[in-house]
Every structure is written in C-alpha cells, then in structure tokens.
Enzyme design. Structure first.
Site, PDB file in Angstrom:
ATOM      1  N   LYS A   1      -2.932   5.991  -3.055  1.00 30.09           N
ATOM      2  CA  LYS A   1      -3.790   5.559  -4.162  1.00 30.09           C
ATOM      3  C   LYS A   1      -4.966   4.714  -3.664  1.00 30.09           C
ATOM      4  O   LYS A   1      -6.057   4.738  -4.228  1.00 30.09           O
ATOM      5  CB  LYS A   1      -2.942   4.758  -5.153  1.00 30.09           C
ATOM      6  CG  LYS A   1      -3.664   4.436  -6.439  1.00 30.09           C
ATOM      7  CD  LYS A   1      -2.742   3.728  -7.389  1.00 30.09           C
ATOM      8  CE  LYS A   1      -3.454   3.287  -8.637  1.00 30.09           C
ATOM      9  NZ  LYS A   1      -2.578   2.517  -9.517  1.00 30.09           N
TER      10      LYS A   1
ATOM     11  N   ASN B   1      -0.836  -6.363  -4.586  1.00 28.64           N
ATOM     12  CA  ASN B   1      -0.852  -4.899  -4.665  1.00 28.64           C
ATOM     13  C   ASN B   1      -2.237  -4.393  -4.288  1.00 28.64           C
ATOM     14  O   ASN B   1      -3.243  -4.968  -4.699  1.00 28.64           O
ATOM     15  CB  ASN B   1      -0.527  -4.430  -6.084  1.00 28.64           C
ATOM     16  CG  ASN B   1       0.901  -4.771  -6.481  1.00 28.64           C
ATOM     17  OD1 ASN B   1       1.696  -5.166  -5.636  1.00 28.64           O
ATOM     18  ND2 ASN B   1       1.227  -4.628  -7.739  1.00 28.64           N
TER      19      ASN B   1
ATOM     20  N   LYS C   1      -4.446   1.057 -12.999  1.00 32.39           N
ATOM     21  CA  LYS C   1      -3.225   1.853 -13.170  1.00 32.39           C
ATOM     22  C   LYS C   1      -3.520   3.169 -13.875  1.00 32.39           C
ATOM     23  O   LYS C   1      -2.670   4.040 -13.948  1.00 32.39           O
ATOM     24  CB  LYS C   1      -2.196   1.070 -14.013  1.00 32.39           C
ATOM     25  CG  LYS C   1      -1.776  -0.266 -13.434  1.00 32.39           C
ATOM     26  CD  LYS C   1      -0.868  -0.092 -12.249  1.00 32.39           C
ATOM     27  CE  LYS C   1      -0.366  -1.424 -11.698  1.00 32.39           C
ATOM     28  NZ  LYS C   1       0.079  -1.307 -10.303  1.00 32.39           N
TER      29      LYS C   1
ATOM     30  N   ASP D   1      -3.874  -2.033  -5.443  1.00 27.19           N
ATOM     31  CA  ASP D   1      -4.700  -1.584  -6.587  1.00 27.19           C
ATOM     32  C   ASP D   1      -5.138  -2.724  -7.493  1.00 27.19           C
ATOM     33  O   ASP D   1      -5.755  -2.505  -8.528  1.00 27.19           O
ATOM     34  CB  ASP D   1      -3.983  -0.491  -7.392  1.00 27.19           C
ATOM     35  CG  ASP D   1      -2.734  -0.995  -8.115  1.00 27.19           C
ATOM     36  OD1 ASP D   1      -2.396  -2.194  -7.982  1.00 27.19           O
ATOM     37  OD2 ASP D   1      -2.100  -0.192  -8.813  1.00 27.19           O
TER      38      ASP D   1
ATOM     39  N   HIS E   1       8.566  -3.214  -4.225  1.00 25.86           N
ATOM     40  CA  HIS E   1       7.907  -4.177  -3.323  1.00 25.86           C
ATOM     41  C   HIS E   1       8.806  -5.331  -2.912  1.00 25.86           C
ATOM     42  O   HIS E   1       8.476  -6.094  -2.026  1.00 25.86           O
ATOM     43  CB  HIS E   1       6.577  -4.680  -3.893  1.00 25.86           C
ATOM     44  CG  HIS E   1       6.580  -4.952  -5.365  1.00 25.86           C
ATOM     45  ND1 HIS E   1       7.325  -5.945  -5.937  1.00 25.86           N
ATOM     46  CD2 HIS E   1       5.930  -4.339  -6.383  1.00 25.86           C
ATOM     47  CE1 HIS E   1       7.119  -5.952  -7.247  1.00 25.86           C
ATOM     48  NE2 HIS E   1       6.285  -4.981  -7.555  1.00 25.86           N
TER      49      HIS E   1
ATOM     50  N   GLN F   1       7.531   0.494   4.898  1.00 26.88           N
ATOM     51  CA  GLN F   1       8.670  -0.088   4.192  1.00 26.88           C
ATOM     52  C   GLN F   1       9.859   0.864   4.263  1.00 26.88           C
ATOM     53  O   GLN F   1       9.747   1.989   4.753  1.00 26.88           O
ATOM     54  CB  GLN F   1       8.320  -0.435   2.747  1.00 26.88           C
ATOM     55  CG  GLN F   1       8.269   0.707   1.767  1.00 26.88           C
ATOM     56  CD  GLN F   1       8.231   0.206   0.315  1.00 26.88           C
ATOM     57  OE1 GLN F   1       7.209   0.288  -0.325  1.00 26.88           O
ATOM     58  NE2 GLN F   1       9.341  -0.285  -0.196  1.00 26.88           N
TER      59      GLN F   1
ATOM     60  N   ASN G   1       0.829  -1.203   0.000  1.00 26.97           N
ATOM     61  CA  ASN G   1       0.000   0.000   0.000  1.00 26.97           C
ATOM     62  C   ASN G   1       0.871   1.264   0.000  1.00 26.97           C
ATOM     63  O   ASN G   1       0.543   2.247   0.634  1.00 26.97           O
ATOM     64  CB  ASN G   1      -0.887  -0.039   1.257  1.00 26.97           C
ATOM     65  CG  ASN G   1      -2.003   0.957   1.202  1.00 26.97           C
ATOM     66  OD1 ASN G   1      -2.679   1.082   0.189  1.00 26.97           O
ATOM     67  ND2 ASN G   1      -2.202   1.700   2.283  1.00 26.97           N
ATOM     68  N   GLY G   2       2.000   1.185  -0.723  1.00 26.41           N
ATOM     69  CA  GLY G   2       2.946   2.302  -0.682  1.00 26.41           C
ATOM     70  C   GLY G   2       2.796   3.278  -1.821  1.00 26.41           C
ATOM     71  O   GLY G   2       3.490   4.282  -1.892  1.00 26.41           O
ATOM     72  N   GLY G   3       1.881   2.995  -2.762  1.00 28.14           N
ATOM     73  CA  GLY G   3       1.814   3.790  -3.990  1.00 28.14           C
ATOM     74  C   GLY G   3       0.986   5.051  -3.858  1.00 28.14           C
ATOM     75  O   GLY G   3      -0.051   5.069  -3.199  1.00 28.14           O
TER      76      GLY G   3
END
Length: 509
Positions: free
Chosen positions: A135, A256, A397, A258, A228, A198, A122-124
C-alpha cells in the site's frame, strides 16, 4: 532437530476423571479438550518445521512457530476460562494518564533526535482499495507515494539538524519483496533504511483447530501476518532491537505507513525524556468517524488499551459513545528501547488476543490470532497517552480519504502535509464516496482531475458519476445517480450547496 517438543502446554484436567462423568464441571471438560487441541497443534507444527531442509531457515521458522504456539495455547486457555474484561472495572482514564499536547514543553535543542529511530509498519496491502502490491507504493500527493513522503520528511530532519535518524520498515511476507524493490531508489538519500520482516503465522482451521498450511512453503493464502502487535517479537528476533541499542538509539517512534500525519515531533520526544516514560501512545479526540478506534482505559488503576474486538456485544454501544471514551489510539507510539529489551528478556509481551475470523477462497472458516501494538502500554513504567491534534492522524484507508489528501486542502512542505491557510475552517470536509469509487482504478477514471474543495463542508457521491476538469465544490454537495442512471459533471462546473440526482448530462448544469 526442532525443539518445540520442549514447550509445555497448559495443564489439562485431571486425567483420572473422565470429562463425561456426571457432575464434572464444564470447566474440566473445556480444559481437557484444550489439552488435546494443544498437543495436536504442537505435533502439526513440528511436522511443518520438518518440511524445511535448510538448517538456518529451519531455525528461524522453528522460532516463529514457537511464538505462534505460545499465542495459540494462550488463546485456548483464555477460551476455556472465558476471561473477558469485567465491564464494571473499566473506567475512563485519569487526568495524569492523558497529557494534553499543548501542555508539553517546547523542544529547544535538536540533540535528542540523535537518540531517535523511526519505524513504519509497512505490512499492509491496499486490497480494500483494489491494489495488488504494498500500500505504501500508492501515489498520494504530487506524484509521491507514502514511502516517498516519509523518506523526504526524515531526510529533511537529518539535513536541517545535522542528525542521524534512521528509518526502519517492518514489512510482512506480502510486502517484503515489493518494499526491497522500491527502496533501491533511495540509495543516494541522506538516511539509512533498514527493513525486517514481521512473523508469518499459519491460519487456523476453525472446525479442527489445526493449521491450514501443510508445508512451510505452502501457498500464501494459508498464512497471515499477526497484526502490528507482532512488532515487539519481530524487532527482537530480527536482531534490529539489539542493533539500534548498540548504535546508541534510545527511542523509537512507531506509526502506520498510511498515516500521513505521523511525522516526528520533537516536543513529544522531549516530554518522553523529561518524564522518563517508557511508552507513550498518541491519542486524539473521537469524532463520529472514529467510534471503532481502540481507546485508553483505566483498569484497576492500570493504563490499558481497549479494542472494539474485546468488548462484550452488550457494551459495544457504550464503547462507541463519545461520553465515556472521548479519545482513541492513533497508533503513533513512542517506545524506550532499553525498557523494551528488558521486558522482552524478562517477562515477554502478553498482549490481548484479537480473534479475527476469515473465510478462505473456497469458503472454509479460518481464524487469525492477532495482537495490537498499543496493548503493550500495560507492560511499561510511566506509560501514558498524549492527546495530540487531529492533524497527527491522517490515515488513507479508502478512496474518500485519498480524495481529501490529493485535493487543494493540503500542500506539501518537505514531505509533510500542511493545511492550506486559505481554508476558513480548522476541520476538514467530510467526504463519502460510494461503491463506484471504491477501487483505485475506478477512482482515477471517474476524476479527470481532483476537484477544488477549499470551501467544501460535506460531499456525498453515489452511483455512476464522473467528474470533469477544474470542478469546484462548495458547502454541502450531494450527488446521487440511481441504478441505471449516469451523471457527468462538466469541466469548469461550480457546485455550491447542491443536491443532484437522476440522469444529468453537461447541458443540464
């Protein structure tokens, strides 16, 4: 005091021989410069560590910088040796390395779910879609966000089967605060949520091979989350890995945040238990849209992940070809936790380095050294791929993906996307929205309401185009507004197998 000075850099060339001596191979010169770059980087990282005053923060930061230093020295050593994959040794995976999903046993008992935890990467940030925050906070369907849907799915699993599957969110320094704020609203749901951050690594200035940040709390733009593949390090150092094992959890399903198709699958879990595989990667058949996705290969009899960034330029077309590599990695991964602990404690994770070149806002060239989670496949015993249906890979995306998810093609059942049974075809329509729809704000403005696309095969829209309410699209629809032109699709309009271009207003249709 920092203990980074105990780290030994890769051995440099024999110091008694000058790199400029005639006849010394370029290899010697390269490794000599490698030694210098390593030493300089180590000194700079030590200096960064000294900028932290709080002892606890300093210890954690020091550990993070050691992990980065290890990655950096590997990068320099590999660069000096030019360790490329030898293309001739790459083979398509053997039959036993990829198991078809429809050959898996039917899961009869839900008991195995008590041994499972679910982790979402969940880093995006949704920067490519014009978002500023995490996101996963984007509303994707029926006013629900990516995170809402995940929580709904796992809560349904827990209440239906009376099990306790926890949800773990791996955030990055970009999304951590955002995520903590969002998950407060799930306080009364039937599931436990754990978050951990992370790693945060310094960007490297390409010219000098020095870290971009000058202090540990330097501007965000000088740091990056290292992909990741950092999952394994971060799980270990955050204490989450030990915590899961102590709770009796044996398996971790990673995907991911998303990817809306990545729901818990009891058949894959049962298959993992039956085969005692330590690692399973979900792969799915390639289409033209997936030519860049990483793929499982057989390299000297060993299962490995091959990413496009590792492919020599003269072989990129071979890599994209569906003939040699028919499948790609969905990044849905199943991991046996005790095996992961064993690997991390003994040999650690040597994941292939992906070099990601970037430019700062002021145009300075920097590099980010990243890794992919799937590359860990080579470290585990019995690791293999499972070829899953395409429905398990539904990433969002772009706004084109978002249009498909928001449309009447899909409905929701307990947070899970289900294809509308009235859709005649198994595959979903191909949607290509142009630059005018790239950012989420533009997308929302140009669609008063999402069109009905149950009978659509293909949609291409470019230029200044606006959609009214209750528009229906069928077959192949192509709408092109050229420079300086505008097309408005009126409320209630039905377009079937139409090509529209030029200046059009409501009365023309």
């Amino acid at each position: 005091m920092s203990n980074m000075s105990n780290l030994t850099p890769p051995t440099s060339a024999n110091p008694s021989r000058s790199p400029r001596t005639r006849g010394v191979s370029s290899m010697h010169f390269k490794s000599a410069t490698t030694g210098v770059a390593t030493k300089t980087m180590r000194n700079e990282l030590n200096r960064l560590v000294q900028t932290v005053s709080d002892p606890n923060t300093k210890r954690v930061f020091d550990m993070e910088m050691q992990s980065f230093f290890f990655l950096f020295t590997r990068y320099l050593t590999e660069r000096a040796k030019s360790q490329d994959l030898e293309w001739d040794r790459i083979k398509s995976p053997a039959a036993e390395q990829i198991v078809p999903y429809d050959k898996l046993p039917k899961a009869t008992s839900p008991d195995a779910l008590n041994k499972l935890a679910v982790l979402k990467v969940n880093g995006g940030l949704g920067t490519s879609m014009g978002m500023t925050g995490a996101k996963s906070a984007l509303e994707v369907k029926d006013d629900m966000t990516f995170l809402d849907l995940t929580v709904r799915q796992i809560e349904h699993l827990n209440t239906t089967h009376r099990v306790d599957v926890p949800l773990i969110l791996m955030t990055s320094f970009n999304t951590h605060e955002d995520t903590l704020r969002i998950i407060k609203k799930y306080a009364n749901q039937q599931l436990r949520i754990t978050t951990f951050n992370q790693s945060r690594y310094p960007r490297i200035l390409k010219e000098t091979l020095l870290p971009a940040p000058k202090t540990a709390d330097d501007d965000k733009k000088n740091w990056y989350p290292p992909g990741h593949g950092d999952l394994y390090n971060a799980l270990l150092h955050s204490g989450v890995l030990d915590q899961l094992i102590a709770e009796g959890k044996e398996y971790l399903f990673v995907s991911n945040s998303d990817n809306l198709g990545a729901v818990v699958d009891q058949q894959i879990l049962q298959h993992m238990i039956d085969t005692q595989a330590e690692f399973i990667m979900e792969v799915t058949d390639k289409t033209k849209a997936d030519v860049k996705g990483g793929t499982i290969i057989d390299y000297d009899g060993q299962v490995r992940l091959l990413e496009i960034a590792q492919v020599p330029s003269e072989h990129v077309e071979d890599f994209k070809s569906v003939r040699k590599f028919k499948i790609f990695n969905t990044n849905n991964i199943w991991i046996h936790l005790k095996s992961l602990k064993r690997i991390m404690d003994n040999e650690g994770m040597d994941l292939e380095i992906i070099i990601n070149p970037k430019a700062t806002e002021d145009g300075q060239a920097v590099i980010q050294l990243e890794t992919a989670a799937g590359a860990a496949i080579k470290h585990f015993k019995g690791a293999h791929g499972v070829n899953v249906p395409r429905s398990r890979f539904l990433p969002v995306k772009s706004c084109s993906d978002l249009l498909l998810i928001k449309s009447d093609i899909y409905s929701l059942e307990h947070g899970q996307l289900v294809i509308n049974p009235s859709r005649m075809f198994e595959n979903t329509p191909v949607i290509k929205l142009g630059d005018h729809f790239k950012k989420i704000q533009q997308f929302q403005k140009r669609f008063k309401k999402i069109p009905k696309i149950l009978e659509l095969d293909h949609l291409t829209v470019t230029g200044d185009v606006n959609f009214g309410r209750n528009v229906t699209l069928r077959g192949t629809v192509i709408i092109v507004a050229n420079e300086g032109q505008r097309i408005d699709i009126p409320d209630g309009c039905i377009l079937e197998n139409r090509l529209l271009s030029g200046n059009l207003t409501m009365t023309d249709l």
